[in-house]
Design a protein around this motif. Sequence first.
Motif, PDB file in Angstrom:
ATOM      1  N   PRO A 103       0.797  -1.235   0.000  1.00 24.19           N
ATOM      2  CA  PRO A 103       0.000   0.000   0.000  1.00 24.19           C
ATOM      3  C   PRO A 103       0.826   1.280   0.000  1.00 24.19           C
ATOM      4  CG  PRO A 103      -0.131  -1.123   2.121  1.00 24.19           C
ATOM      5  CD  PRO A 103       0.555  -2.062   1.194  1.00 24.19           C
ATOM      6  N   ASN A 104       1.985   1.249   0.651  1.00 25.20           N
ATOM      7  CA  ASN A 104       2.842   2.436   0.728  1.00 25.20           C
ATOM      8  C   ASN A 104       3.886   2.365  -0.387  1.00 25.20           C
ATOM      9  OD1 ASN A 104       4.526   4.559   1.408  1.00 25.20           O
ATOM     10  ND2 ASN A 104       5.341   3.575   3.241  1.00 25.20           N
ATOM     11  N   PHE A 105       3.533   2.859  -1.572  1.00 28.28           N
ATOM     12  CA  PHE A 105       4.389   2.663  -2.747  1.00 28.28           C
ATOM     13  C   PHE A 105       5.758   3.320  -2.590  1.00 28.28           C
ATOM     14  CE2 PHE A 105       6.175   4.056  -6.767  1.00 28.28           C
ATOM     15  CZ  PHE A 105       6.204   2.871  -7.483  1.00 28.28           C
ATOM     16  N   PHE A 106       5.788   4.605  -2.272  1.00 24.29           N
ATOM     17  CA  PHE A 106       7.051   5.346  -2.267  1.00 24.29           C
ATOM     18  C   PHE A 106       8.004   4.863  -1.174  1.00 24.29           C
ATOM     19  CE2 PHE A 106       3.925   8.254  -4.182  1.00 24.29           C
ATOM     20  CZ  PHE A 106       4.535   8.442  -5.412  1.00 24.29           C
ATOM     21  N   GLY A 107       7.464   4.648   0.009  1.00 29.57           N
ATOM     22  CA  GLY A 107       8.294   4.145   1.103  1.00 29.57           C
ATOM     23  C   GLY A 107       8.818   2.749   0.815  1.00 29.57           C
ATOM     24  N   THR A 108       7.957   1.917   0.241  1.00 27.41           N
ATOM     25  CA  THR A 108       8.348   0.540  -0.080  1.00 27.41           C
ATOM     26  C   THR A 108       9.371   0.507  -1.209  1.00 27.41           C
ATOM     27  OG1 THR A 108       6.110  -0.159   0.531  1.00 27.41           O
ATOM     28  CG2 THR A 108       7.465  -1.756  -0.624  1.00 27.41           C
ATOM     29  N   PHE A 109       9.205   1.404  -2.172  1.00 22.14           N
ATOM     30  CA  PHE A 109      10.159   1.477  -3.293  1.00 22.14           C
ATOM     31  C   PHE A 109      11.552   1.850  -2.780  1.00 22.14           C
ATOM     32  CE2 PHE A 109      12.320   3.976  -6.611  1.00 22.14           C
ATOM     33  CZ  PHE A 109      12.369   3.023  -7.625  1.00 22.14           C
ATOM     34  N   LEU A 110      11.604   2.828  -1.903  1.00 20.49           N
ATOM     35  CA  LEU A 110      12.884   3.248  -1.317  1.00 20.49           C
ATOM     36  C   LEU A 110      13.499   2.108  -0.509  1.00 20.49           C
ATOM     37  CD1 LEU A 110      14.449   6.000  -1.301  1.00 20.49           C
ATOM     38  CD2 LEU A 110      13.559   6.332   1.001  1.00 20.49           C
ATOM     39  N   PHE A 111      12.658   1.424   0.236  1.00 20.03           N
ATOM     40  CA  PHE A 111      13.108   0.270   1.023  1.00 20.03           C
ATOM     41  C   PHE A 111      13.696  -0.803   0.104  1.00 20.03           C
ATOM     42  CE2 PHE A 111      12.231  -3.999   2.612  1.00 20.03           C
ATOM     43  CZ  PHE A 111      12.803  -3.968   3.873  1.00 20.03           C
ATOM     44  N   ALA A 112      13.007  -1.076  -0.994  1.00 20.23           N
ATOM     45  CA  ALA A 112      13.445  -2.116  -1.929  1.00 20.23           C
ATOM     46  C   ALA A 112      14.787  -1.766  -2.572  1.00 20.23           C
ATOM     47  CB  ALA A 112      12.385  -2.332  -3.006  1.00 20.23           C
ATOM     48  N   ILE A 113      14.961  -0.505  -2.920  1.00 21.83           N
ATOM     49  CA  ILE A 113      16.237  -0.067  -3.500  1.00 21.83           C
ATOM     50  C   ILE A 113      17.368  -0.277  -2.490  1.00 21.83           C
ATOM     51  CG2 ILE A 113      17.569   1.921  -4.324  1.00 21.83           C
ATOM     52  CD1 ILE A 113      15.590   1.132  -6.386  1.00 21.83           C
ATOM     53  N   ALA A 114      17.098   0.087  -1.242  1.00 19.88           N
ATOM     54  CA  ALA A 114      18.120  -0.020  -0.189  1.00 19.88           C
ATOM     55  C   ALA A 114      18.528  -1.472   0.058  1.00 19.88           C
ATOM     56  CB  ALA A 114      17.616   0.615   1.100  1.00 19.88           C
ATOM     57  N   VAL A 115      17.547  -2.360   0.195  1.00 15.57           N
ATOM     58  CA  VAL A 115      17.895  -3.763   0.463  1.00 15.57           C
ATOM     59  C   VAL A 115      18.515  -4.422  -0.773  1.00 15.57           C
ATOM     60  CG1 VAL A 115      16.291  -4.151   2.376  1.00 15.57           C
ATOM     61  CG2 VAL A 115      15.503  -4.516   0.039  1.00 15.57           C
ATOM     62  N   SER A 116      18.182  -3.912  -1.946  1.00 19.42           N
ATOM     63  CA  SER A 116      18.827  -4.407  -3.172  1.00 19.42           C
ATOM     64  C   SER A 116      20.315  -4.059  -3.153  1.00 19.42           C
ATOM     65  CB  SER A 116      18.173  -3.792  -4.414  1.00 19.42           C
ATOM     66  OG  SER A 116      16.832  -4.199  -4.536  1.00 19.42           O
ATOM     67  N   ILE A 117      20.620  -2.862  -2.695  1.00 16.69           N
ATOM     68  CA  ILE A 117      22.017  -2.432  -2.589  1.00 16.69           C
ATOM     69  C   ILE A 117      22.762  -3.288  -1.568  1.00 16.69           C
ATOM     70  CG2 ILE A 117      23.506  -0.542  -1.775  1.00 16.69           C
ATOM     71  CD1 ILE A 117      21.471   1.391  -3.099  1.00 16.69           C
ATOM     72  N   ILE A 118      22.100  -3.570  -0.454  1.00 12.11           N
ATOM     73  CA  ILE A 118      22.707  -4.439   0.565  1.00 12.11           C
ATOM     74  C   ILE A 118      23.020  -5.808  -0.038  1.00 12.11           C
ATOM     75  CG2 ILE A 118      22.303  -5.659   2.748  1.00 12.11           C
ATOM     76  CD1 ILE A 118      22.801  -2.717   3.174  1.00 12.11           C
ATOM     77  N   TYR A 119      22.081  -6.316  -0.818  1.00 15.96           N
ATOM     78  CA  TYR A 119      22.291  -7.618  -1.476  1.00 15.96           C
ATOM     79  C   TYR A 119      23.466  -7.561  -2.453  1.00 15.96           C
ATOM     80  CZ  TYR A 119      21.716 -11.260  -4.976  1.00 15.96           C
ATOM     81  OH  TYR A 119      21.959 -12.287  -5.862  1.00 15.96           O
ATOM     82  N   LEU A 120      23.524  -6.509  -3.235  1.00 13.44           N
ATOM     83  CA  LEU A 120      24.591  -6.379  -4.229  1.00 13.44           C
ATOM     84  C   LEU A 120      25.958  -6.185  -3.575  1.00 13.44           C
ATOM     85  CD1 LEU A 120      22.725  -4.055  -6.763  1.00 13.44           C
ATOM     86  CD2 LEU A 120      23.296  -6.471  -7.100  1.00 13.44           C
ATOM     87  N   GLU A 121      25.971  -5.509  -2.441  1.00 15.87           N
ATOM     88  CA  GLU A 121      27.234  -5.264  -1.740  1.00 15.87           C
ATOM     89  C   GLU A 121      27.756  -6.523  -1.050  1.00 15.87           C
ATOM     90  OE1 GLU A 121      29.567  -2.803  -0.978  1.00 15.87           O
ATOM     91  OE2 GLU A 121      28.768  -1.798  -2.744  1.00 15.87           O
ATOM     92  N   THR A 122      26.852  -7.269  -0.437  1.00 17.39           N
ATOM     93  CA  THR A 122      27.273  -8.436   0.351  1.00 17.39           C
ATOM     94  C   THR A 122      27.249  -9.733  -0.454  1.00 17.39           C
ATOM     95  OG1 THR A 122      25.012  -8.805   1.149  1.00 17.39           O
ATOM     96  CG2 THR A 122      26.439  -7.400   2.493  1.00 17.39           C
ATOM     97  N   LYS A 123      26.595  -9.692  -1.634  1.00 19.21           N
ATOM     98  CA  LYS A 123      26.405 -10.907  -2.455  1.00 19.21           C
ATOM     99  C   LYS A 123      25.702 -11.992  -1.640  1.00 19.21           C
ATOM    100  CE  LYS A 123      28.925  -9.185  -5.878  1.00 19.21           C
ATOM    101  NZ  LYS A 123      29.250  -7.873  -5.298  1.00 19.21           N
ATOM    102  N   SER A 124      24.842 -11.546  -0.754  1.00 20.58           N
ATOM    103  CA  SER A 124      24.142 -12.465   0.145  1.00 20.58           C
ATOM    104  C   SER A 124      22.754 -11.916   0.468  1.00 20.58           C
ATOM    105  CB  SER A 124      24.946 -12.639   1.440  1.00 20.58           C
ATOM    106  OG  SER A 124      24.180 -13.300   2.425  1.00 20.58           O
ATOM    107  N   LEU A 125      21.836 -12.824   0.762  1.00 21.91           N
ATOM    108  CA  LEU A 125      20.474 -12.426   1.132  1.00 21.91           C
ATOM    109  C   LEU A 125      20.302 -12.303   2.647  1.00 21.91           C
ATOM    110  CD1 LEU A 125      18.472 -14.779  -1.265  1.00 21.91           C
ATOM    111  CD2 LEU A 125      18.616 -12.301  -1.457  1.00 21.91           C
ATOM    112  N   LYS A 126      21.341 -12.601   3.377  1.00 22.18           N
ATOM    113  CA  LYS A 126      21.229 -12.682   4.837  1.00 22.18           C
ATOM    114  C   LYS A 126      20.850 -11.348   5.478  1.00 22.18           C
ATOM    115  CE  LYS A 126      23.656 -14.598   8.842  1.00 22.18           C
ATOM    116  NZ  LYS A 126      24.905 -15.268   9.290  1.00 22.18           N
ATOM    117  N   LEU A 127      21.588 -10.299   5.165  1.00 22.29           N
ATOM    118  CA  LEU A 127      21.348  -9.006   5.808  1.00 22.29           C
ATOM    119  C   LEU A 127      20.038  -8.370   5.364  1.00 22.29           C
ATOM    120  CD1 LEU A 127      24.805  -7.177   6.028  1.00 22.29           C
ATOM    121  CD2 LEU A 127      23.417  -8.094   7.880  1.00 22.29           C
TER     122      LEU A 127
END
Length: 277
Positions: free
Chosen positions: A177-201
């Motif tokens: 329901p919260n598009f903008f907040g969720t989009f920002l969240f998704a970008i951030a966790v995507s970066i975490i994934y790309l940086e760590t090469k892991s889904l853990k964090l």
Amino acid sequence: MFEFERIKFRNFILYFFIFAVCLEILFEHFNINTENSILFNFFTDIFTLFWLLIKFKKNNIIVKDQYKISENKFEKKYILKLTISLIAISIMFSFLQDFIISFFHFPSLYNDKDLVNFYMKKRQPLEELFFAFNLIIFVPFVEELFFRFFLINRFALKWGIKKAVILSSTMFALMHPNFFGTFLFAIAVSIIYLETKSLKLNTFIHMLNNLTAYIFLKILFISNLFVYLLIPIFILIIFYSSKFLYSFFSTYRLSKYDKEFSKKINEEISQAKYDKL
């Protein structure tokens, strides 16, 4: 990386649609309301998980390896700050989005009143436990595996990392329901994934985010006075979070990962050509 090329996203959409329709018919047969149904969402997530696991196994993609962090670039304190910042900004965007929709009378895909009532609904203890488990543990696990691991890697082969992250994050945000907040969240966790090469964090961050949402809707909304008392503190958190997230997104730009991805793809192509010799 090229193993993802053999997993077709359009096939998932087709099978998911068929499964959802069949499930809807089954629920109607047993007079189960599918609107905001915990069971309906749970079964569709189960389907998504099994589809992914079958495809991963078929293409020799080892899922458990995706939860190993070979090089952790983030301290625990930093991850905690990032999580709090994302939650705070997400809540801010939620209120802002609701205000804009109500002020300009824009149509909304979600009925916020029904959504809040759904979260605050009184349930039997076991039902509430299942709801909490699904929201806090199971959903983040499946969504991170699907949106961050599968979609980013699949879309990146066609459009590059930057577009893959934006597209997968947009799709993820459209489901909430919260598009903008969720989009920002998704970008951030995507970066975490790309940086760590892991889904853990990012799975941990997602779980913590959902836990906060659960507590916020279950407890804070019970007392409006309590919410009003928190407003000054919340404003300070928003201010700090904005500065922190600005620094985060300035440091970890998506264009950086595009270059790394292109280099990796070229290396794999060169290796494949060498192996054929």
